[in-house]
Design a protein around this motif. Structure first.
Motif, PDB file in Angstrom:
ATOM      1  N   ILE A 105     -33.477 -34.920  25.067  1.00 28.37           N
ATOM      2  CA  ILE A 105     -34.348 -34.811  26.238  1.00 28.37           C
ATOM      3  C   ILE A 105     -34.011 -33.586  27.078  1.00 28.37           C
ATOM      4  CG2 ILE A 105     -34.904 -35.871  28.466  1.00 28.37           C
ATOM      5  CD1 ILE A 105     -35.176 -38.514  27.030  1.00 28.37           C
ATOM      6  N   ASN A 106     -32.739 -33.334  27.334  1.00 29.68           N
ATOM      7  CA  ASN A 106     -32.376 -32.163  28.145  1.00 29.68           C
ATOM      8  C   ASN A 106     -32.806 -30.872  27.467  1.00 29.68           C
ATOM      9  OD1 ASN A 106     -31.305 -33.639  30.248  1.00 29.68           O
ATOM     10  ND2 ASN A 106     -29.223 -33.545  29.465  1.00 29.68           N
ATOM     11  N   GLU A 107     -32.537 -30.774  26.156  1.00 31.81           N
ATOM     12  CA  GLU A 107     -32.932 -29.569  25.437  1.00 31.81           C
ATOM     13  C   GLU A 107     -34.451 -29.416  25.421  1.00 31.81           C
ATOM     14  OE1 GLU A 107     -30.741 -31.773  24.256  1.00 31.81           O
ATOM     15  OE2 GLU A 107     -28.959 -30.730  23.523  1.00 31.81           O
ATOM     16  N   SER A 108     -35.162 -30.512  25.249  1.00 31.28           N
ATOM     17  CA  SER A 108     -36.626 -30.468  25.249  1.00 31.28           C
ATOM     18  C   SER A 108     -37.151 -30.022  26.612  1.00 31.28           C
ATOM     19  CB  SER A 108     -37.204 -31.842  24.892  1.00 31.28           C
ATOM     20  OG  SER A 108     -36.823 -32.222  23.588  1.00 31.28           O
ATOM     21  N   SER A 109     -36.538 -30.526  27.659  1.00 31.18           N
ATOM     22  CA  SER A 109     -36.935 -30.142  29.010  1.00 31.18           C
ATOM     23  C   SER A 109     -36.685 -28.644  29.242  1.00 31.18           C
ATOM     24  CB  SER A 109     -36.158 -30.974  30.034  1.00 31.18           C
ATOM     25  OG  SER A 109     -36.406 -30.509  31.334  1.00 31.18           O
ATOM     26  N   TYR A 110     -35.509 -28.150  28.830  1.00 34.46           N
ATOM     27  CA  TYR A 110     -35.222 -26.720  28.953  1.00 34.46           C
ATOM     28  C   TYR A 110     -36.237 -25.891  28.186  1.00 34.46           C
ATOM     29  CZ  TYR A 110     -30.609 -27.038  31.161  1.00 34.46           C
ATOM     30  OH  TYR A 110     -29.578 -27.249  32.028  1.00 34.46           O
ATOM     31  N   PHE A 111     -36.534 -26.309  26.950  1.00 34.16           N
ATOM     32  CA  PHE A 111     -37.468 -25.530  26.150  1.00 34.16           C
ATOM     33  C   PHE A 111     -38.853 -25.519  26.790  1.00 34.16           C
ATOM     34  CE2 PHE A 111     -40.446 -24.943  22.547  1.00 34.16           C
ATOM     35  CZ  PHE A 111     -40.167 -23.597  22.351  1.00 34.16           C
ATOM     36  N   LEU A 138     -44.365 -36.595  19.687  1.00 32.45           N
ATOM     37  CA  LEU A 138     -43.002 -36.261  20.096  1.00 32.45           C
ATOM     38  C   LEU A 138     -42.014 -37.398  19.860  1.00 32.45           C
ATOM     39  CD1 LEU A 138     -43.723 -34.489  23.521  1.00 32.45           C
ATOM     40  CD2 LEU A 138     -43.407 -33.428  21.268  1.00 32.45           C
ATOM     41  N   LYS A 139     -42.499 -38.627  19.742  1.00 31.85           N
ATOM     42  CA  LYS A 139     -41.620 -39.793  19.722  1.00 31.85           C
ATOM     43  C   LYS A 139     -40.641 -39.830  18.565  1.00 31.85           C
ATOM     44  CE  LYS A 139     -44.449 -42.948  22.394  1.00 31.85           C
ATOM     45  NZ  LYS A 139     -45.241 -44.169  22.384  1.00 31.85           N
ATOM     46  N   GLY A 140     -41.025 -39.383  17.398  1.00 35.23           N
ATOM     47  CA  GLY A 140     -40.154 -39.528  16.245  1.00 35.23           C
ATOM     48  C   GLY A 140     -39.289 -38.332  15.939  1.00 35.23           C
ATOM     49  N   ALA A 141     -39.374 -37.286  16.733  1.00 36.99           N
ATOM     50  CA  ALA A 141     -38.646 -36.058  16.418  1.00 36.99           C
ATOM     51  C   ALA A 141     -37.137 -36.250  16.569  1.00 36.99           C
ATOM     52  CB  ALA A 141     -39.122 -34.928  17.319  1.00 36.99           C
ATOM     53  N   ARG A 142     -36.413 -35.825  15.551  1.00 36.93           N
ATOM     54  CA  ARG A 142     -34.947 -35.857  15.590  1.00 36.93           C
ATOM     55  C   ARG A 142     -34.420 -34.461  15.879  1.00 36.93           C
ATOM     56  NH1 ARG A 142     -35.964 -39.345  10.944  1.00 36.93           N
ATOM     57  NH2 ARG A 142     -35.352 -37.640   9.568  1.00 36.93           N
ATOM     58  N   MET A 143     -35.002 -33.878  16.912  1.00 41.06           N
ATOM     59  CA  MET A 143     -34.679 -32.522  17.347  1.00 41.06           C
ATOM     60  C   MET A 143     -35.351 -32.330  18.707  1.00 41.06           C
ATOM     61  SD  MET A 143     -37.483 -31.005  14.764  1.00 41.06           S
ATOM     62  CE  MET A 143     -37.052 -32.373  13.709  1.00 41.06           C
ATOM     63  N   PRO A 144     -34.988 -31.293  19.465  1.00 41.64           N
ATOM     64  CA  PRO A 144     -35.749 -31.017  20.684  1.00 41.64           C
ATOM     65  C   PRO A 144     -37.218 -30.814  20.330  1.00 41.64           C
ATOM     66  CG  PRO A 144     -33.740 -29.710  20.622  1.00 41.64           C
ATOM     67  CD  PRO A 144     -33.869 -30.362  19.281  1.00 41.64           C
ATOM     68  N   ALA A 145     -38.120 -31.382  21.145  1.00 41.03           N
ATOM     69  CA  ALA A 145     -39.538 -31.369  20.814  1.00 41.03           C
ATOM     70  C   ALA A 145     -40.385 -31.165  22.064  1.00 41.03           C
ATOM     71  CB  ALA A 145     -39.916 -32.687  20.137  1.00 41.03           C
ATOM     72  N   VAL A 146     -41.408 -30.331  21.916  1.00 39.13           N
ATOM     73  CA  VAL A 146     -42.305 -30.020  23.029  1.00 39.13           C
ATOM     74  C   VAL A 146     -43.737 -29.951  22.518  1.00 39.13           C
ATOM     75  CG1 VAL A 146     -42.949 -28.206  24.679  1.00 39.13           C
ATOM     76  CG2 VAL A 146     -40.556 -28.773  24.361  1.00 39.13           C
ATOM     77  N   LEU A 147     -44.656 -30.455  23.312  1.00 40.47           N
ATOM     78  CA  LEU A 147     -46.087 -30.319  23.056  1.00 40.47           C
ATOM     79  C   LEU A 147     -46.622 -29.276  24.033  1.00 40.47           C
ATOM     80  CD1 LEU A 147     -48.669 -33.008  22.319  1.00 40.47           C
ATOM     81  CD2 LEU A 147     -49.115 -31.416  24.187  1.00 40.47           C
ATOM     82  N   VAL A 148     -47.275 -28.250  23.509  1.00 40.89           N
ATOM     83  CA  VAL A 148     -47.816 -27.164  24.334  1.00 40.89           C
ATOM     84  C   VAL A 148     -49.337 -27.267  24.337  1.00 40.89           C
ATOM     85  CG1 VAL A 148     -47.978 -24.659  24.637  1.00 40.89           C
ATOM     86  CG2 VAL A 148     -45.886 -25.663  23.686  1.00 40.89           C
ATOM     87  N   GLU A 149     -49.916 -27.419  25.513  1.00 42.95           N
ATOM     88  CA  GLU A 149     -51.370 -27.378  25.690  1.00 42.95           C
ATOM     89  C   GLU A 149     -51.699 -25.964  26.159  1.00 42.95           C
ATOM     90  OE1 GLU A 149     -53.479 -29.560  24.798  1.00 42.95           O
ATOM     91  OE2 GLU A 149     -52.672 -31.584  25.067  1.00 42.95           O
ATOM     92  N   THR A 150     -52.365 -25.170  25.299  1.00 45.90           N
ATOM     93  CA  THR A 150     -52.533 -23.741  25.547  1.00 45.90           C
ATOM     94  C   THR A 150     -53.618 -23.402  26.566  1.00 45.90           C
ATOM     95  OG1 THR A 150     -54.026 -23.584  23.654  1.00 45.90           O
ATOM     96  CG2 THR A 150     -51.689 -23.127  23.268  1.00 45.90           C
ATOM     97  N   ALA A 151     -54.714 -24.131  26.561  1.00 47.16           N
ATOM     98  CA  ALA A 151     -55.844 -23.909  27.471  1.00 47.16           C
ATOM     99  C   ALA A 151     -56.846 -25.027  27.211  1.00 47.16           C
ATOM    100  CB  ALA A 151     -56.480 -22.541  27.242  1.00 47.16           C
TER     101      ALA A 151
END
Length: 188
Positions: A105-111, A138-151
């Motif tokens: 979560i912390n890494e995902s937040s930073y990213f 994002l729920k199943g990721a076993r790594m930092p994860a982010v969803l980007v909404e571009t526009a």
């Protein structure tokens, strides 16, 4: 993908390269199977009002606002089409995936913060901020994860931007620079 490989020399895998339907959970499973270090889910947003616009980044955590809950519910509903499933128990599902994702979560937040900064510097549209929500992708990721909404596709001006190669390049550049800064921070 090409910019990440070219500019940063990293391995980058797309979950799909064509317009086929792939469930949100399948996308995360691909990232996990490939042993990814970072999961970036890139989307075009939409809303009921044509005036709504901007870009935002999400990381997995309980939604803070009704708007974020509504966005997650609409986004997660896509899985009902791609992969009909049992009736979910959202609380139990979230707790289980929160345990898996909590480490990141912390890494995902930073990213997500890096993404917002880099996109702000490039896009010239409203920065809607970093948000948290329970997106299925994002729920199943076993790594930092982010969803980007571009526009927003539902905003006619932003729809034209999304069709523009220049805007697409700016989005790619923003994501590449965010990955670069994220890597620099966490390689230390």
């Amino acid at each position: 993908r090409d910019r990440l490989i070219q500019d940063l020399g990293v391995q980058a895998v797309l979950t799909r390269e064509d317009d086929r339907l792939l469930s949100l959970t399948q996308r995360t499973e691909i990232a996990n199977e490939m042993g990814g270090d970072l999961f970036i889910s890139v989307h075009c947003n939409g809303w009921f009002s044509q005036e709504t616009g901007g870009f935002e980044a999400y990381f997995l955590s309980p939604a803070k606002t009704e708007y974020d809950r509504a966005v997650a519910a609409a986004e997660n509903a896509a899985d009902d089409i791609a992969e009909p499933q049992r009736e979910p128990n959202e609380d139990i599902d979230f707790i289980l995936w929160d345990i898996v994702q909590n480490e990141f979560i912390n890494e995902s937040s930073y990213f997500a913060e890096f993404v917002q900064k880099e996109m702000t510097d490039r896009l010239g549209i409203r920065n809607r901020g970093v948000k948290q929500s329970g997106f299925t992708v994002l729920k199943g990721a076993r790594m930092p994860a982010v969803l980007v909404e571009t526009a927003f596709l539902s905003n006619p001006d932003e729809e034209q931007l999304l069709l523009s190669e220049t805007f697409q390049d700016q989005v790619a550049e923003g994501i590449v620079e965010a990955v670069r800064k994220f890597r620099e921070k966490f390689e230390k």
